[in-house]
Design an enzyme around this catalytic site. Structure first.
Site, short mmCIF file in Angstrom:
data_model
loop_
_atom_site.label_atom_id
_atom_site.label_comp_id
_atom_site.label_asym_id
_atom_site.label_seq_id
_atom_site.Cartn_x
_atom_site.Cartn_y
_atom_site.Cartn_z
N ASP A 349 0.68 -1.15 -0.14
CA ASP A 349 -0.06 -0.03 0.05
C ASP A 349 0.89 1.25 0.05
O ASP A 349 2.07 1.23 0.37
CB ASP A 349 -0.99 0.04 1.26
N GLU A 350 0.15 2.40 -0.54
CA GLU A 350 0.72 3.91 -0.40
C GLU A 350 2.34 3.76 -0.81
O GLU A 350 3.02 4.42 -0.01
CB GLU A 350 0.65 4.16 1.21
#
Length: 610
Positions: A349-350
């Site tokens: 993620d991210e």
């Protein structure tokens, strides 16, 4: 709650309720698929309920724990139910005496007859968790049937909420009862984060207790993050030596095994997460600083061109460094063998593109071909890391939805990866399931338990305002200005009312495995983890077990859940889970007197359109 407190405080009970059946009727949580009460009166419980069952240590131990809880607590329901049409808005009547608490009947229920169809079924995703309970008025036995050990454990937790005090030191089941029960979804979970702040073993056990009591079956453990690496890796002992907050704030592999065993005995699976390539700094840098890009940069919220991380501290695995994959393989090999669940979460993620401005390999990669994008870079991670994971074990991989749906994202992700959808509400669920991916729902707009406590980064000029930047109660601060990015606070009603398959096709709904409430720990440690988790997680427990809609009316049963979750909060506390209060105690003792709409006309807005 002590019996005398219940008697002195439940002012509406005597006028509206003829017996405790109305109190028990709000139980258990989650509501069973079907529950039928008899009318022949309470069944007295003998001094001990003996268990007749197939030989199985998990079952035997689980019943021993359940009976000890039942007999020690001698539970008196803390919240009662009453017909909505019959209660005054400001009830004032009080019970006249304790005479209504008495022992009924001359026969005693003394035994439980348990049958289990499949004793060998492992506690893995999709295992059958169904069960039935039958307590007949003309029998001294309670009959339980379950397909697996894990369904039997759920039956025991249901009985814990049904067998209550008779007011004179004994126990009763208020009425003969018949239950047929099973979950709507195979994945029903909560997430804890020990990477930002350390969570002790005792508090992890406490969360597992809450999960088991509410029939949530997954503890997703986000073990590490950029800020700390608390888990022991014997291949690289320096990961904890240099990456943990302290020598005392670590998890040995024996600790991990103990947590897994504790959870398994209660029907809870532990799904570990090692987040990568993003959120990676501490631990990794101790092995080889060259495999972490931008670790020594400022995370930079003031100069966006230099932005390297969504929060301090920066660090992402360098996707183009071959040494990265050697370390990844060694870490995954060791930890995947330690955890017994068939699912392993590998993050993804991210990804902050600015981080790779600090990687000479990445700069050269883009300089060689101007058409290359960060999608291409992330695809290299997918193409190199996933085969490594698959070569080490046959565990199914789980990843955050960013890798599929955000910018940047991989151009081609294997279809057997489970997507955890946390962005954009139903939109991301819709997009992922349309593409044929299985999804676990964790939409931040509805299910993030850490939201609404204000921003936690320091030196934040957004607070330097002399007026309320969110004066309107209808603004809800969704943008996060002057507060947490995912404000407002997610109440139990916000969680319970979430129809996360709304407008999905039947084929898409088949790809929704269930849902999970994450509790990120930037502002969470031992002192607050239980109060931020409970009892709100119990709203998700019922949502994913039997749903939020009354099957006979098609109307959301949020009103009916009110007394159930208020009672369950008290029950959690009685069992040592430090759940937060939801309302003034008055609301527990006066059914629905705290509802916003006395005549429940608001329910017309709750008719399901799914």
């Amino acid at each position: 709650m002590r019996l005398h407190e219940y008697l002195s405080g439940a002012t509406l009970v005597a006028n509206l309720l003829g017996s405790l059946v109305d109190a028990v009727a709000v139980n258990p949580l989650p509501a069973p698929q079907t529950i039928t009460w008899g009318t022949s009166g309470p069944l007295s419980i003998a001094g001990y309920l003996s268990l007749n069952s197939p030989a199985n240590q998990i079952v035997t131990d689980a019943w021993s724990r359940a009976w000890t809880t039942i007999n020690t607590l001698k539970w008196v329901p803390a919240a009662v139910e009453a017909p909505i049409s019959s209660y005054p808005p400001f009830p004032s009547a009080t019970p006249s005496s304790s005479s209504r608490f008495k022992r009924w009947g001359s026969s005693y229920v003394s035994e439980i007859d348990l049958t289990i169809a499949d004793l060998s079924a492992d506690l893995q995703h999709g295992v059958d968790e169904s069960y039935t309970i039958d307590a007949s008025s003309n029998s001294t036995h309670i009959t339980i049937s379950a397909q697996t050990v894990w369904g039997a454990l759920h039956a025991f937790t249901t009985l814990q909420q049904l067998i209550i005090s008779d007011g004179n030191g004994g126990l009763i089941i208020e009425q003969p009862v018949s239950i047929s029960d099973y979950p709507l979804y195979p994945y029903r979970g909560a997430m804890i984060d020990s990477g930002r702040n350390f969570i002790s073993l005792a508090k992890i056990y406490e969360q597992i207790d809450g999960l088991a009591l509410s029939k949530l079956n997954v503890l997703h453990w986000h073990i590490v993050d950029a800020q700390s690496w608390p888990i022991e890796v014997k291949t690289y002992p320096q990961m904890t030596a240099q990456g943990a907050y302290s020598a005392k704030q670590t998890y040995s592999q024996e600790d991990i095994k103990a947590i897994i065993a504790y959870a398994r005995c209660r029907g809870v699976r532990i799904i570990p997460e090692i987040d990568m390539p993003g959120h990676a700094s501490q631990g990794w840098t101790a092995v080889d600083p060259t495999i972490v890009a931008c670790a020594n940069s400022w995370w930079s919220n003031d100069v966006w061109a230099d932005h390297t991380a969504v929060e301090p501290n920066p660090g992402q695995l360098d996707i183009l460094n071959n040494n990265t994959y050697e370390v990844v393989k060694n870490v995954y090999t060791e930890l995947s063998s330690l955890f017994i669940d068939n699912i392993f979460h590998v993050g993804a993620d991210e990804i902050q593109t600015g981080c790779y401005n600090y990687s000479a390999l990445a700069r050269d990669y883009f300089a060689q071909n101007s058409s290359r994008t960060y999608n291409d870079l992330l695809q290299i991670w997918v193409d190199k890391a996933i085969p490594i994971f698959n070569s080490v074990s046959d565990k199914r991989l789980m990843m955050w939805g960013d890798v599929l749906l955000n910018t940047p994202h991989a151009n081609d992700l294997p279809k057997n990866v489970i997507i955890q959808a946390w962005n954009n509400g139903i939109q991301d669920i819709d997009n992922a399931t349309k593409l044929g991916y299985d999804v676990v729902v964790s939409s931040s707009d509805f299910l993030y338990l850490d939201c609404g406590f204000g921003g936690w980064v320091s030196n934040d000029p957004r607070y330097n305002e002399m007026t309320n930047p969110n004066a309107s109660i209808f603004t809800f601060n969704y943008g996060g200005t002057g507060g947490s990015w995912c404000a407002p606070y997610k109440t139990w009603q916000r969680i319970y009312d979430y129809d996360f398959t709304l407008n999905l096709t039947d084929a898409q709904k088949e790809h929704v495995l269930g849902a999970e409430v994450p509790l990120w720990s930037e502002q969470v440690d031992d002192t607050v983890i239980s109060s931020k988790m409970w009892p709100r997680a119990a709203a998700l427990a019922e949502l994913t077990w039997s749903g939020n809609v009354d099957p006979t009316t098609g109307i959301k049963r949020t009103t009916q859940l009110t007394q159930r979750i208020l009672n369950f909060r008290e029950y959690l506390v009685a069992n040592g889970v430090q759940a937060a209060p939801l309302v003034p105690k008055y609301c527990l003792q006066h059914p629905h007197a705290c509802d916003l709409y006395a005549n429940q006309t608001a329910l017309s807005a709750y008719v399901t359109s799914s």
